[in-house]
Write an enzyme that holds these catalytic residues in place. Structure first.
Site, PDB file in Angstrom:
ATOM      1  N   CYS A   2       0.766  -1.082  -0.089  1.00 36.91           N
ATOM      2  CA  CYS A   2       0.090  -0.121   0.090  1.00 36.91           C
ATOM      3  C   CYS A   2       0.825   1.257   0.014  1.00 36.91           C
ATOM      4  CB  CYS A   2      -0.806   0.074   1.349  1.00 36.91           C
ATOM      5  SG  CYS A   2      -1.401  -1.731   1.699  1.00 36.91           S
ATOM      6  N   ARG A  27       2.013   2.187  -8.319  1.00 35.01           N
ATOM      7  CA  ARG A  27       2.331   1.028  -7.516  1.00 35.01           C
ATOM      8  C   ARG A  27       1.041  -0.025  -7.457  1.00 35.01           C
ATOM      9  NH1 ARG A  27       3.576   1.037  -2.567  1.00 35.01           N
ATOM     10  NH2 ARG A  27       5.422   0.454  -2.370  1.00 35.01           N
ATOM     11  N   TRP A  74      -3.693  -1.953  -1.146  1.00 31.07           N
ATOM     12  CA  TRP A  74      -3.710  -2.956  -1.920  1.00 31.07           C
ATOM     13  C   TRP A  74      -4.091  -4.239  -1.117  1.00 31.07           C
ATOM     14  CZ3 TRP A  74      -2.612  -4.787  -6.679  1.00 31.07           C
ATOM     15  CH2 TRP A  74      -1.962  -6.146  -6.841  1.00 31.07           C
ATOM     16  N   ASN A 100       0.651   0.132   6.408  1.00 28.90           N
ATOM     17  CA  ASN A 100       1.112  -0.954   5.174  1.00 28.90           C
ATOM     18  C   ASN A 100       1.889  -2.120   6.153  1.00 28.90           C
ATOM     19  OD1 ASN A 100       0.467   1.105   3.517  1.00 28.90           O
ATOM     20  ND2 ASN A 100       2.772   1.513   2.876  1.00 28.90           N
ATOM     21  N   GLY A 101       1.568  -3.353   5.495  1.00 34.50           N
ATOM     22  CA  GLY A 101       1.988  -4.558   6.066  1.00 34.50           C
ATOM     23  C   GLY A 101       1.258  -5.557   6.560  1.00 34.50           C
ATOM     24  N   GLU A 481      11.043 -21.349 -17.129  1.00 31.87           N
ATOM     25  CA  GLU A 481      10.672 -20.087 -16.585  1.00 31.87           C
ATOM     26  C   GLU A 481      11.972 -19.205 -16.934  1.00 31.87           C
ATOM     27  OE1 GLU A 481       8.412 -18.399 -15.883  1.00 31.87           O
ATOM     28  OE2 GLU A 481       9.064 -16.570 -14.715  1.00 31.87           O
ATOM     29  N   LYS A 485      11.504 -15.957 -19.413  1.00 28.03           N
ATOM     30  CA  LYS A 485      11.953 -14.753 -19.046  1.00 28.03           C
ATOM     31  C   LYS A 485      12.981 -14.159 -19.798  1.00 28.03           C
ATOM     32  CE  LYS A 485       9.944 -14.516 -16.305  1.00 28.03           C
ATOM     33  NZ  LYS A 485       8.584 -14.064 -16.365  1.00 28.03           N
ATOM     34  N   GLU A 488      11.149 -12.978 -23.007  1.00 28.58           N
ATOM     35  CA  GLU A 488      10.022 -11.861 -23.193  1.00 28.58           C
ATOM     36  C   GLU A 488      10.752 -10.620 -23.157  1.00 28.58           C
ATOM     37  OE1 GLU A 488       6.445 -13.124 -20.074  1.00 28.58           O
ATOM     38  OE2 GLU A 488       8.489 -12.921 -19.260  1.00 28.58           O
ATOM     39  N   HIS A 504      17.125 -36.114 -28.343  1.00 31.21           N
ATOM     40  CA  HIS A 504      16.282 -36.830 -29.057  1.00 31.21           C
ATOM     41  C   HIS A 504      15.613 -35.876 -30.102  1.00 31.21           C
ATOM     42  CE1 HIS A 504      15.834 -40.507 -26.656  1.00 31.21           C
ATOM     43  NE2 HIS A 504      16.091 -39.953 -25.544  1.00 31.21           N
ATOM     44  N   LYS A 603       0.671  -6.878 -19.311  1.00 32.58           N
ATOM     45  CA  LYS A 603       0.850  -7.428 -17.997  1.00 32.58           C
ATOM     46  C   LYS A 603      -0.137  -8.555 -17.673  1.00 32.58           C
ATOM     47  CE  LYS A 603       2.667  -7.817 -13.892  1.00 32.58           C
ATOM     48  NZ  LYS A 603       3.601  -8.546 -13.767  1.00 32.58           N
TER      49      LYS A 603
END
Lengths: 608, 608
Positions: A2, A27, A74, A100-101, A481, A485, A488, A504, A603
Site C-alpha cells: 500500500c 504501485r 492493496w 502498510n504491512g 521459466e 523470462k 520476453e 532426441h 501485464k
C-alpha cells in the site's frame, strides 16, 4: 503494498495528500482514503476504486485542515471496499491510522479488544491498531503508539493522526518502508519517496524499530523504547521516475529485489512457531485433504511454470497425483474430473482470461477450486472456493519475477499443509523444511548482493540469437521459466529442454558457440546432467552451469559456473530463479530493450 | 518389412542370393536364411542376427545348386530366432517359402492344418503357407500356390521353391511389393530392385493379384485366376543408392510414402469385420482394463509427441486419466504409481535407453507395463508385460515419420479396445470410428499425390532462422511433432506453442515476417485459433494455416492455407502430420541438408 502519505503544515493538506497518493498510483491499489483534522474534528473520506473516485468525493465534500494522513490500499486482509479502505479509526473517531504491512496476531488482538467492548467495522488487520491506541491512550500519543505496537506482531509502517493531539503526526516502522520528509514549516510522511518529492528532497529513512513525531516545525526521531536518536538527513537527487522505482533503473529490477520481502510477507502468519503451517484463509479442512484423489493445476505463462514446480512439491510431500495444464488447453480437453479432484488456478493478477475461464469450466464440471493469486478481490479470488494469496505486492513490470517466486512459496506452504493433514511427513521433517523455508529471504538478500558473475554471463550471451536451457527434475521446470523470462525481454529465441531430451531431436540445433545454460542444482541428478553437458560441449556449445555452492565438479565440464546457496532440494528453485531473472534482465539491458514493457506483451492478459 | 531374393539360372545361387540379401541390408532385419535346391534335395540354412552369421554358416556348410530363395526377416509374428527365420518348409521338406507381409487368418488356418496332422515348428504366420501348399499339391506347383493363396487373407509377397518341380520358382504378390528380374539364361525375384540390380536392369513390377513362374529360360506372368498376362518390361536406370530408396531421393521421403502401408499393416488382423478391435497380442483383459485407475505414458522425442496424442485419445475414449512423461524425467520424479496404474512405454526401436530405464523403474515400483514398439524382440518388447507392435517396418531415416504415425494408429486401436471393455462407447460409435480408421490409408495416398502447396510453403520459410507452430488441443500436440521434425533436419529454430499460450510471453519474439504455422484442424477450436492467428498477424507474422477441407474461412485471416481431408477429429492428426513431415523435408532440402542423417543425431538413442 500500500501507499502512505502524511502531511502537517500550513498548506491545504487535502490537496497535498491527494497529489501524494497520485504519485504512488503506479504501485497499484484498489481503494484510497484520507483523514484530516478539520475544525469540526477528525474527518474521513474513503473510496473503493481509483484515486479519482476519492477525489470526486472530496470535491463534493471537501475537508479543510492542516494535518492529515492518506493511503492507497492493496488488499491483503479483507476485500477491496469502502469499509476496508484506510484510514481506520477507533469507535470514538478520535484516532485514525493508516498502515502498510500485515499484523500477524490481529485475530487474537481483535478478540481481546472486542471483549473490552470495541466494535470492528472492517475486515482488515489494521483496525486493531486504532482500537489498541484508543484503549491505551493516556495523554501522550507517541508513548501510546509505542505501547500499542509493542503488542503487535508482524510488519508495519504506520502513520497516526489523533484529535487528542492534532498538532502532530506519529509514524512508526517495522519491516515495511517509511520515510519522513522535512520541509520549511511543514513535514511529510511517505511510504515511498515519490509521494513527497514534489515538496522536499530532504528525508529521513526510518529503520526498523524507529518512530517519528512530526509537528509543523520539526521532527523528533526515537526508538521503540522511547530513546531519542539523531539521524543524517538524506538529500534525494533522483528524478521522479527513478524515485518511483525506489532507486532502481526499472520496475523489474526493483521487483527482483523485493523478493526477500515478498517471501516474508507470503509466509507471515502462516507458520506457527516454526513447527506447523496454518492457513487461516483456506477453508479446505484436513479431513477434506485426506479425501483428495487428484489435483489439477491450471495456469498460463509464468504461473504455469510455477505450477510445474508446484506439481513436484505437492506430489513429493503428499503422494497425491498432480496434473498441470495450460489453462487455454484445459478448458477444451475434457479433463477427467472426479468428486475428489481439487483444481488449483494460479494467476498473479487473478484476471487472466484463460485461467478464469478454465476455472469456471472446472467448477461447472463439479471440481472444488482453489486459487493462488496476488490480487485480493480479483475475479479468480472471488470465484474460487478457497484462495491462498501470495503477498508479493503489486507487480508493475510485464515480466513477472516476485509474483512467480511467491507462487513457489505458496506451493511450499500448501504442500506442507497437506502433508500435515495426510501425515505423509513426520513433525521433524516438517519442522526441518519450515526452518529452511524461513531462511530463504535472508539467503536471497545475500545472493542479490553479488550478481556480477551473472552480469558477465549476460554480456557474453547478449549477442546470440539462439540459446538453450537444460535441466532435470525441478531444474527442468525452472529452465522453462528462465527461458520464458529471457525471451520476453531480451527477444533472444531461447528454449528450455529436459536435459535428457535434447538428444532426441533438438541437439541438431547446437552449433559452435551456441550458449547452453545448464541448471544443475538438483544434486541427485547432477551426474546425469553433467553427461548432458558433455553432450552439448562435444557439439561446440558454450555452457554456463548453475550449481549448488560447494559443488565445484562442474567447473571441469562447463565453461562457467554460477553458484546458488544450499537449501532443501525442493526449495532450491526459489533461490536459483534469482540469477536467471537477473540474466534475462542484464541480457535485455545489454540489447537496449525496454525491460519493463517488452514488445507485444501486456501485464494482465484479459483476452483468450 | 522383410527382404526377398530368388534366383534360378546357371550360376552359383548361394553367392547370388547372399549378395542380394546384403543389398537389402539397409532396410533393417533381425535374421536371414536361404533355401537351395541341391543334388541332395531341398536344403536350408538360417541364422538369427546379421547376414554375416548366415554367411559363416554357409562357409562351414555350403549349399550348391542353381535355384534358391532367400530372406531377411524383420519380425512381425514371433520373436527373432533361427526357427522363426525364413524360408519355412512343409513337414516333408519338399516345399520352401519366403514371405513378406502378414497373414491375418493364420491362426485359423494353422488350426485346420494341425487337424490334418501338420506340425508347426515356428511361431510365424508364414509357416501356414508351406503347409497349405503341401496339403493341396497335386502335380502343378503354380496351380497349387494359386489355390493356397486363395485361402489366405492379408498381405503377402511370396516366393516358393519345391523339390517337386525344382526347375521353377513361383512368386505371387498381394499388397506387398515384389519384382521379377529378367536375365540371360537366368531370372530373379526381389522384394526390392537393389537385390537384383547388379545382375539385370530389366524387371517386371508385379501388381496385386499377379504371380510369376520363373525358369532359367523364361518368366510366365499370370493372374491369381490363372490367366496369362503380358506386361511391359521396365528398364531401371537408377543407381543403387536410388534403388535402395525405391526411387525416392531419401529414406525419409520413402518412409513418408510408406505410411499408408504402415497404417494398413498396423491395423491388419486387429479389426474384426469392421465392428470391433481385437488385440490378440495383448494379455490385458477387459476385466483388467476395467480395474485401471491411471495410465502413464512414457517416451522420448517423437514417440513422446505420439504419446501426447495418445493421452487425448485414451482419455476421450475411456475417461481414464492419462499422464504423459518424458522418460528421462519420469525415472527421477517419483511418480505416484498405484496398483491400478498401467504404464505404457512408447519407443520405435524398443532400445531407447531412457525409455527402457523408465520402464524398468516403473516395473520396480509395481506398475504393469505395456510397450508400443516397432521392433519385435527389442529390449522394451521383451521386458514389457504386454506389447502392442506397430508394423511400420524398419525406419532408416533418423527423423521418424512412419513410426510416429503408426504409433498414433496403435493408440487408436488401444483406445478403442479399452472403450469396448469399459463400454464407454456404444457399438455404433465404435464401428463409426473403425470405419474412419480404415479409410485413413486411402486418404493418405491421395494426400501424398499433391504436396506441391506445402513445397511452396517450405520454399518460402526455408531462409528463416526462427519459426513458430501453434495449435490447440490435438493440434498443439501435433505442432510439437511438426516443430521437432523441422528442427531435426532443417536446423531452423522452430518452437511449438499452445495457440492460447503465445500471448503469455513468447509473443515477444514475433517480428515482421516471422513465419507462424497455425494448425487449425480441430473444428470446435477453430474460432479460438483464428483469434490467435489474428494476434500474430497483428505483430507482422506470415501465417500458414493447416485446415480441414471445406473450412475456407481461414483464407481471410492467414496468408496461406493448406487443406487436410476430413475424418473423425481424434483421427485427424494421422492425416495432418503428412504435410508437416513434408514441410520439414522440403525445407531441409532447400537448405541443402542431409535429410536422412541430420547433424548431431542418432537413430536409436541408446544412451541416457
Amino acid at each position: 503494498m500500500c501507499g502512505i502519505v502524511g502531511y502537517i503544515g500550513a498548506r491545504d493538506s487535502q490537496h497535498i495528500l491527494l497529489e501524494g497518493l497520485k504519485k504512488l498510483e503506479y504501485r497499484g491499489y484498489d481503494s484510497a482514503g484520507v483523514a484530516i483534522h478539520t475544525n469540526a474534528g477528525l474527518r474521513l473520506r474513503k473510496a473503493k476504486g481509483r484515486i479519482s473516485e476519492l477525489e470526486n468525493r472530496l470535491k463534493m465534500q471537501p475537508l479543510a485542515g492542516f494535518a492529515g494522513i492518506a493511503h492507497t490500499r492493496w488488499a491483503t486482509h479483507g476485500k477491496p471496499s469502502d469499509a476496508n479502505s484506510h484510514p481506520h479509526t477507533d469507535n470514538d473517531m478520535k484516532i485514525s491510522v493508516v498502515h502498510n504491512g500485515i499484523i500477524e496476531n490481529h485475530l487474537q488482538l481483535k478478540e481481546d479488544l472486542e471483549q473490552h467492548g470495541y466494535r470492528f467495522v472492517s475486515e482488515t488487520d489494521t483496525e486493531v491498531i486504532s482500537h489498541l491506541i484508543a484503549h491505551h491512550y493516556e495523554g501522550d500519543l507517541a508513548a501510546t503508539v509505542r505501547h500499542a505496537v509493542g503488542k503487535i506482531r508482524g510488519a508495519y509502517a504506520i502513520a497516526v493522526l489523533s484529535e487528542h493531539e492534532p498538532d502532530k503526526l506519529v509514524a512508526v516502522r517495522w519491516a515495511s518502508p517509511l520515510i519522513i520528509g522535512v520541509g520549511d514549516g511543514e513535514n511529510f510522511i511517505g511510504s515511498d519517496i515519490p509521494a513527497i518529492l514534489e515538496h522536499t528532497r530532504d528525508v529521513y529513512i526510518l529503520n526498523d524499530g524507529e518512530m517519528a513525531v512530526l509537528t509543523c516545525d520539526g521532527v523528533e526521531l526515537m526508538t521503540l523504547e522511547g530513546n531519542f536518536i539523531a539521524k543524517q538527513l538524506l538529500r534525494i537527487d533522483w528524478d521522479l521516475m527513478r524515485a518511483e522505482k525506489n532507486g532502481f533503473d526499472t520496475f523489474m529490477l526493483k521487483e527482483i529485489h523485493e523478493q526477500p520481502r515478498a517471501y516474508q510477507d507470503t509466509m507471515r502468519g502462516r507458520i506457527n512457531a516454526g513447527q506447523e503451517i496454518v492457513l487461516p484463509d483456506i477453508a479446505l479442512t484436513s479431513a477434506e485433504v485426506r479425501q483428495l484423489k487428484h489435483i489439477h493445476l491450471i495456469a498460463c505463462g509464468t504461473a504455469y511454470h510455477a505450477a510445474l514446480i508446484g506439481k513436484t512439491v505437492i506430489e513429493r510431500l503428499t503422494r497425491i497425483p498432480v496434473e498441470v495444464d495450460l489453462a487455454s488447453e484445459y478448458r477444451y480437453r475434457m479433463p477427467v474430473i472426479g468428486e475428489n479432484t481439487l483444481v488449483i488456478a494460479v494467476s498473479q493478477s487473478g484476471e487472466t482470461a484463460d485461467t478464469l475461464a478454465a476455472m469456471r469450466q472446472a467448477k461447472y464440471w463439479g471440481a472444488r477450486v482453489m486459487a493462488i493469486t496476488n490480487v485480493i478481490g480479483s475475479s479468480v479470488a472471488r470465484e474460487a472456493d478457497d484462495v491462498l494469496f501470495t503477498l508479493a505486492g503489486p507487480e508493475i513490470a510485464v515480466a513477472s519475477t516476485k509474483a512467480y517466486s511467491s507462487q513457489l512459496i505458496a506451493f511450499y506452504l500448501l504442500g506442507l499443509y497437506m502433508a500435515q493433514s495426510l501425515k505423509t511427513l513426520d513433525d521433524t521433517a516438517i519442522a526441518g523444511l519450515i526452518a529452511m523455508l524461513e531462511k530463504l529471504p535472508l539467503q536471497l538478500v545475500s545472493m542479490l548482493r553479488n550478481m556480477n558473475p551473472i552480469r558477465q554471463v549476460a554480456e557474453r550471451i547478449a549477442e546470440n540469437d539462439h540459446l538453450f536451457f537444460i535441466g532435470r527434475g525441478l531444474d527442468c521446470s525452472l529452465a522453462m521459466e528462465a527461458s520464458l523470462k529471457l525471451k520476453e525481454i531480451s527477444y533472444i529465441h531461447s528454449e528450455a529442454y529436459a536435459a535428457g531430451e535434447l538428444k532426441h531431436g533438438s541437439l541438431a540445433l547446437i552449433e559452435e558457440n551456441t550458449p547452453v545454460i545448464a541448471l544443475a542444482t538438483q544434486e541427485e541428478l547432477l551426474e546425469k546432467t553433467a553427461s548432458n553437458i558433455k553432450e552439448v560441449k562435444a557439439r561446440g556449445a558454450y555452457v554456463i552451469a548453475l550449481a549448488l555452492e560447494g559443488c565445484t565438479g562442474l567447473e571441469k565440464v562447463a565453461d562457467q559456473v554460477i553458484y546458488v546457496p544450499r537449501t532443501h532440494p525442493l526449495l532450491t528453485p526459489a533461490l536459483a530463479v534469482v540469477p536467471l531473472q537477473m540474466l534475462a534482465y542484464y541480457a535485455a539491458s545489454f540489447r537496449g530493450n525496454d525491460v519493463d514493457k517488452p514488445r507485444n506483451l501486456a501485464k494482465s492478459v484479459t483476452v483468450e
